[in-house]
Design an enzyme around this catalytic site. Structure first.
Site: not given
Length: 566
Positions: A359, A475
């Site tokens: 991220e 995810e």
């Protein structure tokens, strides 16, 4: 799949209000009208229940006399014949309660008397109703119910023998799947194996979970062994957990790649439960992905500060010092895992994938501003140097057969997708850096993004593959968001996503999706319930109910595997 729609309505002189328990009369007949709808009615009503009454100027009012009705509840609508079948139940009408006692009101609710593990009763309407006044009610529940269940009218705060209940414009609608096979709340330990179904399609089918009460549970381990070939620890491999939330009490020398000596924490990291986790994975014969080495979140603040200070006003270190700390941390973690594997697993890899950086790209990435700036890594470096270095050091210290991944969310957004593609190019421009795959976190929702077409999830996959790099779905969960949860709708979405995954899978001839990891075991533990954006809306994003039974979405994933060749 064909649906049957059932309508019960006093406007059609149709009623199935039955007393629970006792010797209640339960004569249910069916007739089909010209529209093909099925009306259910009970012509032989029990004492205490009367229909077609005129009350307060309204016709066809139902009167329920609590003093004469047997059983615990004043009214119930039998729905047990739909047990094990996905159905949507809708009720509406108006209620007036007369009470011969002293109370002025009572809590009134329509519910399904089917309490699931860890859940409350499915509820249509729940409100305090003043005696003597008409109150409108309506509600909708979509559920797979157990056998012998009913839609029940509950009155809390009023004695049943003291009340009369009046219902006008009362309607019940039931829409159900005609013949749903495999959706009988099948326990996951008895359901068909996901990993066997996808053997030969993907390199792995993975599950993300925690250690306490999940991975260290023998029951959960049995389910993992049946359905998954890879696991990801949701938290336990992150820096906060590896440092075990300790502060630095002493330091030692570390010689960095620039040849200089820097001070790094002594007797750290502690690695928390990492060794136990590796031991369980070894015992299960299952592989792991390490999540994550470099991340702006869940990394202690002191790691970026001079003298490892925990004071909020302490200064950030310079770039050279932070580069040395980054090298030390990556080397220490990767060496620990490799040494464990060499010592206890004959050198065979258990952790075969690492999310090296997580991220780091901005949500509003553009050509001039594309890095996340609310990050201590960015505050120190001000550019992508720390990302490049992470992949250089991971390549240096990880075994050559371990895959190195950049992982991020919203990777299907065009700006972010383009920024990640550019980042891949930049990493690959360094001869001592290696990146093997882009991790698409895939926290999606029922209405976003588009699965196929322009600016879709599939288009993002294809853009990454065009860079000559593989993709991992890391995810996956599907939020219902602020929408009403639809089990069959979720099944269809999972099925469509997996068909896209399969269509774009990695093969010997081309790059593609290597594997898929589901982010969580059951709906009861989903992280989505804690998001402010969904507050007040329960999320049902996963493949299993809280009691570890399989949802329709589970079978949607199985069915998608049959799309190969279609």
């Amino acid at each position: 799949m064909k649906k049957i729609k059932l309508i019960l309505s006093v406007l059609l002189v149709s009623i199935t209000l039955l007393s629970c328990g006792g010797n209640s009369k339960n004569f249910i007949q069916r007739s089909t009208d010209e529209k093909g709808l099925v009306h259910i009615y009970s012509p032989d009503l029990e004492d205490g229940i009367s229909v077609n009454n005129k009350v307060d100027g309204s016709e066809n009012v139902i009167i329920l006399d609590g003093a004469k009705i047997k059983g615990q509840n004043i009214a119930a609508i039998a729905i047990g014949e739909y047990a094990g079948r996905m159905a949507t139940y809708k009720i509406s009408g108006s209620i007036k309660i007369e009470n011969s006692g002293e109370a002025k009101d009572c809590k009134t609710s329509w519910v399904i008397n089917d309490l699931k593990k860890g859940q409350t009763l499915p509820t249509f309407f729940d409100k305090k109703v003043e005696f003597g006044n008409w109150t409108d009610f309506s509600g909708e529940v979509t559920e797979i119910v157990s056998e012998n269940k009913s839609i029940v009218l509950n009155l809390v705060g009023a004695k049943k023998s003291n009340v009369k209940v009046y219902l006008k414009d009362f309607s019940v609608e039931i829409e159900c799947e005609e013949a749903i096979t495999g959706f009988q709340n099948e326990p996951w330990l008895e359901a068909p194996s996901l990993k066997e179904k996808y053997d030969g399609i993907f390199d792995y089918i993975g599950l993300a979970l925690g250690y306490n009460n999940e991975l260290n549970s023998m029951d959960v381990q049995e389910g993992i062994d049946r359905h998954f070939s890879s696991i990801t620890m949701g938290n336990e491999f992150k820096p906060d957990f590896i440092f075990n939330w300790q502060r630095v009490s002493s330091t030692e020398d570390f010689k960095a790649e620039d040849g200089k000596i820097y001070q790094v924490p002594a007797n750290m990291p502690s690695f928390g439960n990492m060794s136990m986790i590796l031991m369980i994975a070894q015992d299960l014969g299952i592989k792991m992905r390490g999540h994550v080495l470099v991340w702006h979140s869940q990394t202690p603040e002191w790691f970026f500060k001079e003298n490892y200070s925990a004071d909020s006003d302490a200064k950030y270190v310079d770039k050279a010092t932070m580069t040395a700390r980054e090298e030390w941390y990556i080397k220490t973690v990767l060496n620990h895992v490799k040494e464990w594997e060499d010592t206890y697993n004959d050198g065979e890899r258990i952790v075969e994938i690492w999310d090296v950086v997580n991220e780091a790209v901005s949500d509003s990435a553009g050509s001039n501003k594309w890095l996340r700036e609310d990050s201590n890594w960015y505050r120190v470096f001000g550019d992508e140097t720390f990302i490049i270095n992470a992949f250089r050091y991971a390549n240096k210290y990880a075994p050559a057969d371990v895959k190195l991944v950049y992982n991020d969310y919203n990777t299907y957004q065009p700006g972010k997708r383009t920024a990640i593609c550019n980042l891949v190019d930049e990493i690959r421009s360094y001869p001592d850096a290696r990146i093997d795959a882009v991790g698409m976190q895939s926290h999606v929702s029922v209405d976003f993004p588009a699965i196929t077409g322009k600016d879709s999830f599939e288009e993002a996959v294809q853009k990454f593959v065009e860079k000559g790099i593989d993709v991992q779905v890391t995810e996956l969960d599907v939020a219902n968001g602020k929408n009403k949860y639809s089990p069959m709708g979720l099944k269809n979405i999972y099925k469509e996503y997996f068909k896209v995954f399969i269509r774009n899978r990695k093969t010997e001839d081309k790059n593609g999706i290597m594997g898929v990891t589901i982010w969580g075991i059951t709906d009861g533990g989903t992280w989505l319930d804690n998001l402010d954006m969904y507050r007040g809306f329960k999320q049902y994003p996963l493949l299993l109910n809280e009691d570890f039974t399989c949802k329709p979405a589970f079978y949607g994933v199985l069915e998608a595997a049959d799309s190969i060749g279609n």
